[in-house]
Design a protein around this motif. Structure first.
Motif, PDB file in Angstrom:
ATOM      1  N   VAL A  23      55.229 -16.572  25.019  1.00  0.00           N
ATOM      2  CA  VAL A  23      55.479 -15.354  24.228  1.00  0.00           C
ATOM      3  C   VAL A  23      54.152 -14.674  23.886  1.00  0.00           C
ATOM      4  O   VAL A  23      54.032 -13.450  23.988  1.00  0.00           O
ATOM      5  CB  VAL A  23      56.301 -15.676  22.961  1.00  0.00           C
ATOM      6  N   VAL A  63      61.544 -14.744  16.956  1.00  0.00           N
ATOM      7  CA  VAL A  63      60.810 -13.742  17.738  1.00  0.00           C
ATOM      8  C   VAL A  63      61.772 -12.674  18.257  1.00  0.00           C
ATOM      9  O   VAL A  63      61.473 -11.476  18.232  1.00  0.00           O
ATOM     10  CB  VAL A  63      60.039 -14.403  18.905  1.00  0.00           C
ATOM     11  N   ARG A  67      61.654  -8.650  17.488  1.00  0.00           N
ATOM     12  CA  ARG A  67      61.612  -7.687  18.596  1.00  0.00           C
ATOM     13  C   ARG A  67      62.751  -6.680  18.477  1.00  0.00           C
ATOM     14  O   ARG A  67      62.558  -5.483  18.654  1.00  0.00           O
ATOM     15  CB  ARG A  67      61.688  -8.446  19.920  1.00  0.00           C
TER      16      ARG A  67
END
Length: 94
Positions: A23, A63, A67
């Motif tokens: 990531v 995450v 996003r």
């Protein structure tokens, strides 16, 4: 299966640190892969959960949420000339 990525494989195997590194290197947590025969579609967070890799799932789902929030905020400003100029700046773009 189509669209398998290194992030997907790391999540499936439960390698949380590999997920973090991927990531950080730019891997897309929203990218999915598909099983054409069944029509199932899975993302990295989904496959981590299916395989009970809870550490990887917790990280990737966080995450993914961040996003999606950024994308949602960006869509909320579409049409605003001031916001569009800010969002088009490479340093601020998602």
């Amino acid at each position: 299966m189509y669209g398998v990525t290194p992030l997907y494989l790391a999540a499936q195997a439960g390698y949380k640190q590999a997920c973090v590194l991927l990531v950080q290197a730019g891997a897309d947590v929203l990218r999915t892969c598909a099983i054409p025969e069944s029509g199932d579609v899975f993302g990295p967070a989904d496959i981590a959960l299916v395989h009970f890799n809870l550490g990887s799932w917790l990280y990737l789902s966080g995450v993914k949420k961040q996003r999606l929030n950024k994308l949602s905020a960006r869509k909320a400003f579409q049409g605003s000339q001031i916001a569009e100029r800010l969002l088009s700046d490479e340093e601020l773009a998602i």
